[in-house]
Design a protein around this motif. Structure first.
Motif: not given
Length: 113
Positions: A1-17
């Motif tokens: 689940m850590d990998r999923v959290r990382e993927l979702l956090e990366a998606e979130r950061r990219q969308a915010l940028r």
């Protein structure tokens, strides 16, 4: 689940940028419209300021929608329902979740629409 959290956090950061960039673009278009000829509808040079503003606004809405999807996926992860198809209740394939971490449905359910 850590990998999923990382993927979702990366998606979130990219969308915010992306959202920050689009917001800046929108502000520039609005500022340009203040300085431009009021009759921009007859500008022979190309797209109107109103069209540009509408286009940027649509992109902002799209990114905001994706951010909402990311947040919903993070909530499903916290609730323990991440990776379960919301339509049929079966597991969503790992490859689908890697390609689209915010997926709510399995391939079979998406295909049968």
């Amino acid at each position: 689940m850590d990998r999923v959290r990382e993927l979702l956090e990366a998606e979130r950061r990219q969308a915010l940028r992306r959202l920050a960039g689009l917001t800046g673009d929108f502000d520039e278009v609005v500022a340009a419209s203040r300085d431009a000829n009021v009759d921009d509808e007859h500008d022979p040079e190309g797209a109107t300021i109103a069209f540009e503003r509408s286009q940027v606004s649509a992109l902002v809405l799209q990114v905001q929608g994706h951010l909402a999807e990311v947040e919903a996926a993070r909530e499903r992860l916290a609730a323990g329902t991440y990776g379960i198809c919301e339509r049929c209740g079966q597991p969503i394939a790992k490859a689908r979740l890697e390609a689209r971490p915010v997926a709510r449905t399995c391939i079979e359910c998406v295909s049968s629409r």
